[in-house]
Scaffold this motif. Structure first.
Motif, PDB file in Angstrom:
ATOM      1  N   PRO A   1       1.015  -1.465  -0.086  1.00  0.00           N
ATOM      2  CA  PRO A   1      -0.174   0.070   0.079  1.00  0.00           C
ATOM      3  C   PRO A   1       1.044   1.299   0.033  1.00  0.00           C
ATOM      4  N   VAL A   2       0.364   2.300  -0.603  1.00  0.00           N
ATOM      5  CA  VAL A   2       1.277   3.401  -0.895  1.00  0.00           C
ATOM      6  C   VAL A   2       0.384   4.765  -0.304  1.00  0.00           C
ATOM      7  N   THR A   3       0.960   5.651   0.138  1.00  0.00           N
ATOM      8  CA  THR A   3       0.546   7.182   0.297  1.00  0.00           C
ATOM      9  C   THR A   3       0.284   7.912  -1.145  1.00  0.00           C
ATOM     10  N   PRO A   4      -0.484   8.974  -0.950  1.00  0.00           N
ATOM     11  CA  PRO A   4      -0.725   9.710  -2.136  1.00  0.00           C
ATOM     12  C   PRO A   4       0.276   9.984  -2.936  1.00  0.00           C
ATOM     13  N   ASN A   5       1.833  10.326  -2.074  1.00  0.00           N
ATOM     14  CA  ASN A   5       2.807  10.802  -2.670  1.00  0.00           C
ATOM     15  C   ASN A   5       3.810   9.580  -3.110  1.00  0.00           C
ATOM     16  N   GLY A   6       3.176   8.438  -3.234  1.00  0.00           N
ATOM     17  CA  GLY A   6       3.947   7.140  -3.572  1.00  0.00           C
ATOM     18  C   GLY A   6       4.758   6.301  -2.805  1.00  0.00           C
ATOM     19  N   LYS A   7       4.649   7.027  -1.346  1.00  0.00           N
ATOM     20  CA  LYS A   7       5.722   6.264  -0.249  1.00  0.00           C
ATOM     21  C   LYS A   7       5.087   5.047   0.098  1.00  0.00           C
ATOM     22  N   ILE A   8       5.606   3.785   0.574  1.00  0.00           N
ATOM     23  CA  ILE A   8       5.165   2.888   1.215  1.00  0.00           C
ATOM     24  C   ILE A   8       4.196   3.406   2.287  1.00  0.00           C
ATOM     25  N   ASP A   9       2.827   3.016   2.536  1.00  0.00           N
ATOM     26  CA  ASP A   9       2.236   3.267   3.669  1.00  0.00           C
ATOM     27  C   ASP A   9       2.078   2.281   4.665  1.00  0.00           C
ATOM     28  N   ARG A  10       3.221   2.485   5.529  1.00  0.00           N
ATOM     29  CA  ARG A  10       3.362   1.274   6.594  1.00  0.00           C
ATOM     30  C   ARG A  10       2.004   1.203   7.755  1.00  0.00           C
ATOM     31  N   ALA A  11       1.428   2.324   7.697  1.00  0.00           N
ATOM     32  CA  ALA A  11       0.095   2.214   8.702  1.00  0.00           C
ATOM     33  C   ALA A  11      -0.820   1.452   8.048  1.00  0.00           C
ATOM     34  N   ALA A  12      -0.852   1.089   6.681  1.00  0.00           N
ATOM     35  CA  ALA A  12      -2.150   0.545   6.027  1.00  0.00           C
ATOM     36  C   ALA A  12      -1.479  -1.080   5.824  1.00  0.00           C
ATOM     37  N   LEU A  13      -0.325  -1.457   6.234  1.00  0.00           N
ATOM     38  CA  LEU A  13       0.118  -2.687   6.089  1.00  0.00           C
ATOM     39  C   LEU A  13      -0.990  -3.832   6.841  1.00  0.00           C
ATOM     40  N   PRO A  14      -1.208  -4.719   6.138  1.00  0.00           N
ATOM     41  CA  PRO A  14      -2.191  -5.787   6.912  1.00  0.00           C
ATOM     42  C   PRO A  14      -1.506  -6.379   8.205  1.00  0.00           C
ATOM     43  N   ASP A  15      -2.399  -6.878   9.109  1.00  0.00           N
ATOM     44  CA  ASP A  15      -2.020  -7.586  10.322  1.00  0.00           C
ATOM     45  C   ASP A  15      -1.296  -9.012   9.666  1.00  0.00           C
ATOM     46  N   PRO A  16       0.012  -9.250  10.398  1.00  0.00           N
ATOM     47  CA  PRO A  16       0.179 -10.447   9.856  1.00  0.00           C
ATOM     48  C   PRO A  16      -0.149 -11.736  10.082  1.00  0.00           C
ATOM     49  N   LEU A  17      -0.465 -12.722   9.403  1.00  0.00           N
ATOM     50  CA  LEU A  17      -0.817 -14.018   9.687  1.00  0.00           C
ATOM     51  C   LEU A  17       0.073 -14.959   9.442  1.00  0.00           C
ATOM     52  N   PRO A  18       0.800 -15.437  10.688  1.00  0.00           N
ATOM     53  CA  PRO A  18       1.618 -16.478  10.475  1.00  0.00           C
ATOM     54  C   PRO A  18       1.140 -17.878   9.679  1.00  0.00           C
ATOM     55  N   ALA A  19       1.785 -18.420   8.740  1.00  0.00           N
ATOM     56  CA  ALA A  19       1.322 -19.234   8.009  1.00  0.00           C
ATOM     57  C   ALA A  19       1.674 -20.789   8.873  1.00  0.00           C
ATOM     58  N   THR A  20       0.458 -21.348   9.113  1.00  0.00           N
ATOM     59  CA  THR A  20       0.461 -22.626   9.705  1.00  0.00           C
ATOM     60  C   THR A  20      -0.335 -23.755   8.691  1.00  0.00           C
ATOM     61  N   SER A  21       0.210 -25.060   9.057  1.00  0.00           N
ATOM     62  CA  SER A  21      -0.252 -26.149   8.228  1.00  0.00           C
ATOM     63  C   SER A  21      -1.321 -26.441   8.768  1.00  0.00           C
ATOM     64  N   ALA A  22      -1.948 -27.387   7.776  1.00  0.00           N
ATOM     65  CA  ALA A  22      -3.529 -28.261   8.154  1.00  0.00           C
ATOM     66  C   ALA A  22      -3.366 -29.471   8.343  1.00  0.00           C
ATOM     67  N   ASP A  23      -2.009 -29.912   8.648  1.00  0.00           N
ATOM     68  CA  ASP A  23      -1.910 -31.382   9.057  1.00  0.00           C
ATOM     69  C   ASP A  23      -2.442 -31.830  10.307  1.00  0.00           C
ATOM     70  N   ALA A  24      -3.278 -32.969  10.129  1.00  0.00           N
ATOM     71  CA  ALA A  24      -3.982 -33.470  11.300  1.00  0.00           C
ATOM     72  C   ALA A  24      -2.861 -33.877  12.582  1.00  0.00           C
ATOM     73  N   PRO A  25      -3.144 -33.780  13.750  1.00  0.00           N
ATOM     74  CA  PRO A  25      -2.416 -34.358  14.799  1.00  0.00           C
ATOM     75  C   PRO A  25      -2.697 -35.865  14.857  1.00  0.00           C
ATOM     76  N   GLY A  26      -1.369 -36.508  15.234  1.00  0.00           N
ATOM     77  CA  GLY A  26      -1.348 -38.054  15.136  1.00  0.00           C
ATOM     78  C   GLY A  26      -1.653 -38.297  16.394  1.00  0.00           C
ATOM     79  N   SER A  27      -1.941 -37.971  17.459  1.00  0.00           N
ATOM     80  CA  SER A  27      -2.221 -38.539  18.789  1.00  0.00           C
ATOM     81  C   SER A  27      -2.883 -37.462  19.331  1.00  0.00           C
ATOM     82  N   ASP A  28      -3.627 -37.748  20.571  1.00  0.00           N
ATOM     83  CA  ASP A  28      -4.143 -36.976  21.525  1.00  0.00           C
ATOM     84  C   ASP A  28      -3.218 -35.932  22.047  1.00  0.00           C
TER      85      ASP A  28
END
Length: 749
Positions: free
Chosen positions: A653-680
């Motif tokens: 995202p950028v500001t009107p003058n073309g600079k990166i808009d740090r305030a508009a960066l989305p909240d980070p979402l760490p990538a996690t796997s969908a693997d199922a647990p193998g035990s309780d």
């Protein structure tokens, strides 16, 4: 954010405004221009900027706005010409973020109404701003050739108050660190100087070991201006090594063997120490394997015999002179590479005097050595104990992890004085600790919650100071629950000035960059003359030859002359007490061939959970993989600088003058796997991982640290595992087996 005030206009400005308002130009453009220029200079000083949007109104005329750019203006007359050439827009009134001033003609001497929409003084304190505006306005009229850098923003009363708050001279003996320790060894030879695990060392024994190694170092050519690298784990030998280097007259360069080999190699190539003190286990580290450096193994029989054979080499107990280097600490660098701060002995006597007056540790007290030797806070711990006749208590890294391990260490060793960052304090369990003792909070912003929790049973002291000073610059007295939370007053012989971007003092109640003078200011950055000249300036307020360090931190004085920390003016952040240049993280990311652009920001204001989040944009035709990027970063950055999350964006995202808009960066979402647990058990551990990390779900093979975990969060995880499973899992195991599946396998075994 802003303030407003009304006061009588200066006579000269009042006359000009009246003439303009009643003249042929009924709109009063000349008077409006003069008002706007004065306001631009005043508002620019408070906002630390050269480009200021301002609006003015003369009499009943319209509001006129223009953007006044002072960047190319040398004098006030230049500023008037720049304003006259700027586009004028009639507006209904000053908008948010615009400084405004109105001159009112009601038949009596005119008055000025000031409204600042920029970084103004504290709410309810507009008086100094209006006074400053009027003072600048008078100078615009009376002395148009005055350089902008010499515009006087302060009255005599304000100048006197600031001079009193800045600090005062106190006579202290001009001695170095080695002599301060030697004095305590002579005064308290039988007292316990060090405790490590179950081993105690008296001052006399420590003195003898220091003297023995120092003589050997002198024989190897150590003298003032010679750096000696030290790669020794927490132990008695570590303290002996540091003090011996100082007694030999040299300066120590601490190396943490857990840092990436690339970073350690850079430090060695940059500093070029001829000698490395280490242990047999660390002697094989690849960072110094092929480098021209002499290794001294402190636990090797052959090297020990050589040390004993050096007893005839003369050594002075006083060590280095005040102007000689004492240590070099590498800190994060905004250019993408760390920079070495050269700290001399000149400020160490004032440091000891400050500690004696504000903290008061002495014989019988037990001081925790918590900070890593790679940071200057470790020297604070050492000096607080060994320059005062107290006992310095060392512990292994695992026993210092925030949470139950640290709490157990505090209790087991009967610690009376501990210096900890707020994140570590917040992670301590709700049990009585340091009762009747002293907690020094430093390295990050102390919170009211910390004072409320600790202040009734423990002396809580707050402090402030960058690595570019001798450990610190200001310190408070004991803080009271419900009282004000400042960073205190200057160290003994330190000087604190709050300045605008042209290095002019700002009025009381206004924020300014914290600039530090006095003997504790570092020599500069090793082998970085341009950066040294940029940050270490001739001190215009001190004696000839004095220097002023521009910290990049913002502060404000309160009415009692105590300093309050407000944040940063640049791209540097504090994460769990560590100073991190986000520019260095960004530079490391950009060095990956698949990365086009990179941005790093700090997320979460809670000091215990604040973290660095990185965002990257792929190079044309490239594909980015978060795990690969993290591995790339681990080769260049220490653990505390690694982003907790790396988010790939197709475009920023950028500001009107073309600079990166740090305030508009989305909240980070760490990538996690969908693997199922193998035990309780795996399923339960996945749930505990997700709970501690604040995520919706975590897979059995997801890495705790790649998902945003850190050392304090690891302690929380271990605590939850103990509560749910009754398993006494060492925190170190989370670092070695950082997945739910890995922990489950350990618990099954």
């Amino acid at each position: 954010m802003g303030s407003a005030a009304t006061r009588s206009a200066p006579p000269a400005l009042d006359a000009v405004c009246r003439a303009a308002a009643s003249g042929p130009d009924a709109a009063g453009s000349r008077a409006g221009t003069l008002l706007q220029v004065a306001l631009a200079v005043a508002a620019g000083a408070l906002a630390r900027t050269d480009s200021v949007p301002v609006a003015a109104r003369v009499g009943a005329g319209p509001w006129r706005r223009r953007d006044v750019d002072l960047a190319s203006c040398r004098t006030l007359a230049d500023a008037v010409r720049a304003a006259e050439g700027a586009a004028v827009v009639e507006v209904s009134g000053p908008a948010a973020g615009v400084a405004g001033v109105a001159w009112t003609d009601d038949g009596t001497p005119g008055s000025l109404t000031v409204r600042l929409g920029v970084d103004a003084p504290a709410a309810g304190r507009p008086g100094p701003v209006a006074d400053m505006l009027c003072r600048v306005a008078e100078q615009v009229l009376a002395d148009p050739d005055r350089p902008l850098s010499r515009v006087d923003l302060l009255g005599a009363a304000d100048r006197a108050r600031l001079a009193g708050w800045a600090g005062r001279d106190t006579a202290v003996p001009p001695v170095g660190a080695a002599e301060l320790f030697a004095r305590q060894a002579r005064a308290h030879p039988a007292a316990t100087a060090l405790v490590y695990r179950d081993h105690e060392v008296s001052y006399a024994d420590l003195e003898a070991q220091v003297d023995r190694l120092a003589r050997h170092l002198v024989g190897l050519g150590v003298r003032p201006e010679v750096l000696v690298a030290v790669a020794v784990p927490r132990s008695v030998e570590l303290v002996v090594a540091l003090l011996a280097v100082l007694r030999a007259g040299g300066a120590y360069l601490p190396l943490d063997v857990t840092y990436p080999t690339e970073r350690l190699g850079f430090m060695l190539d940059d500093a070029r120490p001829p000698i490395l003190l280490t242990t047999a286990a660390n002697a094989v580290h690849p960072a110094w394997h092929d480098r021209p450096i002499r290794l001294v193994r402190l636990d090797d029989e052959g090297d020990s015999a050589a040390i004993d054979a050096s007893a005839s080499h003369p050594v002075s107990a006083g060590g280095g002179a005040p102007g000689d280097p004492m240590y070099v600490i590498y800190t994060s660098g905004s250019t993408g590479r760390p920079k070495g701060v050269v700290v001399t002995h000149a400020g160490v006597a004032s440091l000891a005097a400050t500690q004696a007056a504000a903290v008061g540790a002495g014989p019988g007290d037990r001081v925790l050595q918590w900070a890593s030797v790679s940071f200057d806070a470790a020297f604070w711990d050492l000096s607080l104990a060994l320059f005062a006749g107290a006992t310095l208590v060392l512990a292994d890294d695992d026993d210092l992890l925030p949470g139950p391990p640290l709490a157990e260490t505090l209790t087991k060793h009967r610690i009376t004085h501990a210096t900890l960052p707020p994140a570590a304090v917040t992670a301590l369990p709700e049990v009585p600790l340091l009762v009747g003792g002293t907690l020094i909070s430093t390295g990050d912003v102390c919170t009211p919650a910390i004072v409320r929790r600790w202040g009734r049973r423990t002396r809580v002291i707050n402090g402030y100071g960058p690595t570019e000073t001798t450990v610190g610059a200001t310190i408070t007295g004991p803080l009271r629950p419900g009282g004000k939370l400042s960073v205190g007053r200057p160290f003994v012989n330190a000087r604190i000035h709050l300045l605008d971007h042209l290095l002019r003092p700002v009025p009381p109640g206004a924020s300014g960059e914290i600039c530090i003078g006095g003997p504790g200011v570092a020599r500069g950055y090793l082998n970085r003359p341009e950066l040294t000249r940029e940050r270490f300036l001739p001190d215009p307020f001190g004696p000839p030859g004095g220097r002023l360090y521009r910290s990049g931190d913002l502060g404000v004085w309160d009415d009692d002359g105590e300093l309050h920390f407000l944040g940063r003016v640049d791209n540097q952040v504090k994460i769990r007490g560590f100073r991190i240049e986000l520019g260095e993280v960004e530079a490391a990311l950009r060095r990956h061939p698949a990365v086009d652009q990179a941005v790093a920001v700090a997320r979460n204001e809670d000091p215990a959970d604040r973290y660095v989040a990185a965002y990257v944009n792929p190079a044309p035709g490239a594909r980015l993989d978060g795990a690969e990027l993290r591995q790339h970063l681990r080769a260049a950055l220490p653990e505390h600088m690694l982003p907790a999350a790396i988010t790939v964006l197709d475009a920023f995202p950028v500001t009107p003058n073309g600079k990166i808009d740090r305030a508009a960066l989305p909240d980070p979402l760490p990538a996690t796997s969908a693997d199922a647990p193998g035990s309780d058990r795996e399923r339960l551990l996945c749930g505990l991982f997700a709970e501690v990390l604040g995520l919706a779900s975590v897979g059995p093979r997801d890495n705790f640290f790649a998902c945003g975990g850190h050392s304090i969060a690891a302690v929380r995880l271990v605590s939850r595992i103990r509560a749910e499973l009754g398993a006494d899992l060492p925190v170190r195991q989370v670092f070695e087996h950082p997945t739910p599946a890995g922990i489950a396998a350990l618990l099954t075994d």
